[in-house]
Design an enzyme around this catalytic site. Sequence first.
Site, short mmCIF file in Angstrom:
data_model
loop_
_atom_site.label_atom_id
_atom_site.label_comp_id
_atom_site.label_asym_id
_atom_site.label_seq_id
_atom_site.Cartn_x
_atom_site.Cartn_y
_atom_site.Cartn_z
N LYS A 75 114.47 -42.18 -8.89
CA LYS A 75 115.11 -43.13 -9.32
C LYS A 75 115.21 -45.14 -8.56
O LYS A 75 115.24 -45.67 -10.00
CB LYS A 75 116.81 -43.30 -8.18
CG LYS A 75 117.63 -44.29 -9.29
CD LYS A 75 117.96 -43.97 -10.07
CE LYS A 75 119.16 -44.64 -11.16
NZ LYS A 75 118.70 -44.56 -12.46
N ARG A 110 116.94 -39.86 -4.93
CA ARG A 110 116.21 -41.28 -5.03
C ARG A 110 114.93 -40.30 -5.73
O ARG A 110 113.93 -40.70 -5.69
CB ARG A 110 116.42 -41.94 -4.17
CG ARG A 110 117.31 -42.79 -3.97
CD ARG A 110 117.42 -43.13 -2.33
NE ARG A 110 116.59 -43.99 -2.23
CZ ARG A 110 116.04 -45.57 -2.11
NH1 ARG A 110 117.07 -46.16 -2.34
NH2 ARG A 110 115.08 -46.32 -2.12
N GLY A 112 108.65 -46.53 2.66
CA GLY A 112 107.27 -48.04 2.29
C GLY A 112 105.48 -47.26 2.45
O GLY A 112 105.46 -46.07 2.35
N LYS A 138 113.35 -41.32 -22.33
CA LYS A 138 114.70 -40.66 -22.52
C LYS A 138 114.21 -39.27 -22.33
O LYS A 138 114.66 -38.20 -21.49
CB LYS A 138 115.73 -41.05 -23.24
CG LYS A 138 117.38 -40.58 -22.07
CD LYS A 138 117.35 -41.81 -21.06
CE LYS A 138 116.37 -42.34 -20.86
NZ LYS A 138 116.67 -43.90 -19.63
N TRP A 196 109.52 -38.15 -0.73
CA TRP A 196 108.48 -38.23 -2.05
C TRP A 196 106.52 -38.81 -1.51
O TRP A 196 106.39 -40.10 -1.19
CB TRP A 196 109.10 -39.46 -2.73
CG TRP A 196 109.39 -39.20 -4.27
CD1 TRP A 196 109.84 -38.77 -5.22
CD2 TRP A 196 108.03 -39.69 -5.18
NE1 TRP A 196 108.69 -39.12 -6.26
CE2 TRP A 196 107.68 -39.00 -6.49
CE3 TRP A 196 106.93 -41.21 -4.51
CZ2 TRP A 196 107.81 -40.28 -7.58
CZ3 TRP A 196 106.49 -41.11 -5.46
CH2 TRP A 196 105.97 -41.25 -7.39
O1 M6R Z 1 115.07 -50.09 -11.18
P1 M6R Z 1 114.50 -50.82 -12.23
O2 M6R Z 1 115.40 -50.71 -13.85
O3 M6R Z 1 113.01 -51.09 -11.28
O4 M6R Z 1 113.33 -49.36 -12.91
C1 M6R Z 1 112.41 -49.12 -13.61
C2 M6R Z 1 112.30 -47.52 -14.38
O5 M6R Z 1 111.72 -47.11 -13.00
C3 M6R Z 1 113.17 -47.13 -14.78
O6 M6R Z 1 113.98 -48.50 -15.53
C4 M6R Z 1 113.26 -45.80 -15.23
O7 M6R Z 1 111.74 -45.85 -16.46
C5 M6R Z 1 114.14 -45.31 -15.18
N1 M6R Z 1 113.93 -43.80 -14.15
C6 M6R Z 1 114.15 -44.31 -16.68
O8 M6R Z 1 114.97 -43.70 -16.64
#
Ligand code: M6R
Length: 593
Positions: free
Chosen positions: A588, A28, A101, A474, A74
């Site tokens: 994540k 995460r 949170g 990416k 984090w």
């Molecule tokens: O869990 P989610 O799809 O809501 O997350 C959204 C973004 O944080 C996520 O797609 C992020 O941009 C990725 N790590 C990109 O690879």
Amino acid sequence: MCGIIGCIGSNTNLISKVIEGLECLEYRGYDSSGIAFIKNHQIQAVKAVGRISDLKQKLNFEIDSSLVIGHTRWATHGKVSLENCHPHFSKENRIALVHNGVIENFKNLRIELQAQGYDFYSETDSEVIANLIDYYSQKYDHLKAVELGCSRLEGSYALAIIFKDDDRLYFAKKDAPLILGKSENFNFIVSDIVAASSFSNEIIAIDDHQYGYLSQDKIAIYQNGKSISKQFVKCKIQNDQRSKGLFDHYMEKEIQEQPSVIRRLINHYVKDDKFSFGPYFLKKLRGANRIYIVACGTSYHAGLVGKYYFETLAKKETEVCIASEFSYHLPLVSERPFFLLISQSGETADLRKALKKIQELKAPVYTMTNVVTSSLAQQADGYLDLMAGPEIAVASTKAYTAQVTLLALLAHALNDDSQTIKEKFQSVIATEEKILSKPNIFKDIVTQKIAFSRSCFYIGRNLDYLLAQEAALKMKEISYIQTEGFAGGELKHGTIALIEKGVPVIALISQDHIEEATRVNIEEVKSRGATVITIARQSVAKKEDDIIIPEHDPLLSPLVFAIVVQYFAYYAALINKRDIDKPRNLAKSVTVE
Ligand code: M6R
């Protein structure tokens, strides 16, 4: 983002269980970690900045404890330091807790508690919660103190709490995920379904405003002062879905899984050449005069492709909104709107805020997610399961293709076009499998032309431009190469100034009607010294193109081209020795705004 875990049981070796749980939470994203446990009616803690391996070096695994909590932090409130690392203690070490949170009113609460003689040793909002509960525990029993303490908190929390003179593990939740489970010799709480599944497949997802405790043989859940009963449900995540298997990185495993994810989606949502989304859902979607997609990051990029599908295939007006901007400027809402939240994790804080706004509008809202027990899935009117299996690497790959697949299926369903859908996707799957069998081609190109550059560009038009944006995200998030995704035609309006000798420009050509125009852009950048890498679909390819993608339905090209750009990012990160699955500064599941 932060992860929490707590274990209680007859098994006295729970320190190693909590460490196992923390290792499952690593993906995460975190910058420090710590545990606290009860030993001889005292709470002891061990904390470390850095990786769980740093924490393990400080730990004595021979210590027996049957009540242990742990945390991966984090940093949000306060720098990365031992002082700010969880668990946090209350006055005189009577309570220790871990928190996931953000507490919005922590400053006021701290002032209030300071006036009551409480001292603070960290910059965190979480330390306030420990002292607040301690304050109430001077007058009330521990369960009531947790209830009263939490009732004063504004913001989000998932908490695991221990008291030095109590053999229960307390918990509370609001706007942050929390799951309870029972394993053979212990009960546990954890903030993440993937970590939960490593202990047990019998779980309970706790809802907002619920709190309670776990003892060795009991799980007690409360809401508004009353005991409530909740049933255990089976967690569907299998052991092999959590492991890296034969791969060095989760990201590569997840890239390779994409054909099987698409196959799973087709088998689930198309039965006997008919769509099976449930009549209620499709009726609502059909009845809408405008669809609003709300998402972040990669999911937002999938949403852009979804808009293209809804508008071209189903002639349904669609707007795509960045979730973090949504509440500052609500879109003009049509007469019959339908909101679709797209989120792999289902826990993204920006989307949860957007959901609250949407619910005020009383408009229908569904979540497309990979985690059906997640807050967004549970709080919306309903959800669509992405069925991608756990995505552990921070960089989203198979969730993106699952989202694009599901959006394509929805657009076809709106258009009542199910006849050839299976064939179209069969050819996509076959093409993907061909590409996936020869990743070394990508490695060679990346080594020779991309990996050692400071910056890089993706260009494309139409659908290719939509994928170019995802490709750039990416590349930058895991290789740290500054990368932008541009509409080919936009270069000449400014960005072409950045093109100089050797800058890699990756051109995507999947669509027939834009081939010529994109090739003009290729010439423009070549004549300014760029190193061009062209990826083209077979029927629009020239023999000198670098990668020629076998034939498939061009409308579904983002699914196929995605694999190439994911591998480009992967190899650029590998060659630069980046931490591929856990890139710096990223998490994540982004549970803070
Ligand atoms: O869990 P989610 O799809 O809501 O997350 C959204 C973004 O944080 C996520 O797609 C992020 O941009 C990725 N790590 C990109 O690879």
